[in-house]
Design a protein around this motif. Structure first.
Motif, PDB file in Angstrom:
ATOM      1  N   HIS A  80      47.669  10.144  93.518  1.00 13.47           N
ATOM      2  CA  HIS A  80      48.332   9.062  93.403  1.00 13.47           C
ATOM      3  C   HIS A  80      48.188   8.313  94.777  1.00 13.47           C
ATOM      4  CE1 HIS A  80      50.945   9.912  90.005  1.00 13.47           C
ATOM      5  NE2 HIS A  80      50.876  11.354  90.084  1.00 13.47           N
ATOM      6  N   TYR A  81      47.333   8.709  95.672  1.00 11.41           N
ATOM      7  CA  TYR A  81      47.055   7.913  96.686  1.00 11.41           C
ATOM      8  C   TYR A  81      45.763   7.262  96.565  1.00 11.41           C
ATOM      9  CZ  TYR A  81      46.349   6.522 101.528  1.00 11.41           C
ATOM     10  OH  TYR A  81      45.840   5.918 102.732  1.00 11.41           O
ATOM     11  N   ARG A  92      46.338  16.668  91.831  1.00 14.12           N
ATOM     12  CA  ARG A  92      47.198  15.755  91.058  1.00 14.12           C
ATOM     13  C   ARG A  92      48.140  14.941  91.721  1.00 14.12           C
ATOM     14  NH1 ARG A  92      52.221  16.058  88.654  1.00 14.12           N
ATOM     15  NH2 ARG A  92      52.142  18.157  89.068  1.00 14.12           N
ATOM     16  N   ILE A  93      48.928  15.698  92.548  1.00 12.58           N
ATOM     17  CA  ILE A  93      49.913  14.450  93.407  1.00 12.58           C
ATOM     18  C   ILE A  93      49.070  13.751  94.176  1.00 12.58           C
ATOM     19  CG2 ILE A  93      51.784  14.792  95.127  1.00 12.58           C
ATOM     20  CD1 ILE A  93      52.531  15.811  92.251  1.00 12.58           C
ATOM     21  N   HIS A 141      41.509   6.558  92.083  1.00 12.87           N
ATOM     22  CA  HIS A 141      42.952   6.425  91.963  1.00 12.87           C
ATOM     23  C   HIS A 141      42.997   7.487  90.803  1.00 12.87           C
ATOM     24  CE1 HIS A 141      47.069   4.773  91.069  1.00 12.87           C
ATOM     25  NE2 HIS A 141      47.163   5.492  92.124  1.00 12.87           N
ATOM     26  N   ARG A 142      43.845   8.389  90.982  1.00 16.24           N
ATOM     27  CA  ARG A 142      44.491   9.222  89.519  1.00 16.24           C
ATOM     28  C   ARG A 142      43.298   9.552  88.887  1.00 16.24           C
ATOM     29  NH1 ARG A 142      49.713   6.496  87.379  1.00 16.24           N
ATOM     30  NH2 ARG A 142      49.636   8.355  86.507  1.00 16.24           N
TER      31      ARG A 142
END
Length: 167
Positions: A16-17, A12-13, A152-153
């Motif tokens: 964001h990239y 999840r974190i 992305h995400r």
């Protein structure tokens, strides 16, 4: 001391990239093309020219690509999400109806990809639950200028168009 990081939190974190989306293609000795989709592609070295990607050790496509000893990185365009999903599938005949031609090294070059990089396997290293695959670049080119497909995400996306210039 290493902290235990929950895989779902890690995903999840790091989601964001944004990453580009590439299809890694190969022609194994059995003559049936192989492909896998990666968002973990990068350039590594200019001299010698090396690139890298990180296939999951549980991948069913990676052993077939490794057996070929060579691969082609096809940089997918932002209009190729359907192709991406097809090549990411577990379908044993995922190349049915997919337009492509052989590279100089024999790997599939996908029609409509914005760029391609033809490689031989230079080295494979252990990287946790993935492999680190280094490829020696033999040839590369741009099929057509275009915008890359992004991830992305947890979803596919496109670059925003540049702002209008005022003159």
């Amino acid at each position: 001391m290493t902290l235990a990081i929950e895989p779902a939190t890690f995903r999840r974190i790091l989601g964001h990239y944004p990453t580009g989306v590439c299809a890694i293609t190969a022609m194994p000795p059995d003559g049936r093309p192989a492909a896998m989709i990666v968002g973990s592609f990068t350039s590594v070295s200019l001299d010698p020219a090396l690139v890298a990607f990180f296939p999951d050790k549980a991948s069913s496509s990676w052993p077939r690509i490794a057996e070929a000893g060579r691969f082609c990185v096809n940089v997918l365009g932002d209009d190729q999400e359907a192709l991406c999903r097809t090549l990411a599938s577990k379908d044993p005949d995922k190349f049915a109806g997919i337009a492509h031609r052989p590279s100089a090294l024999g790997s599939p070059l996908l029609d409509g990809a914005i760029a391609w990089i033809d490689c031989t396997i230079y080295a494979v290293h252990d990287a946790g639950d993935h492999h680190l695959v280094l490829g020696s670049v033999h040839a590369l080119d741009v099929h057509h200028p275009g915008a890359p497909l992004l991830f992305h995400r947890g979803t596919y996306g496109k670059l925003a168009p540049p702002p209008c210039s005022r003159t």
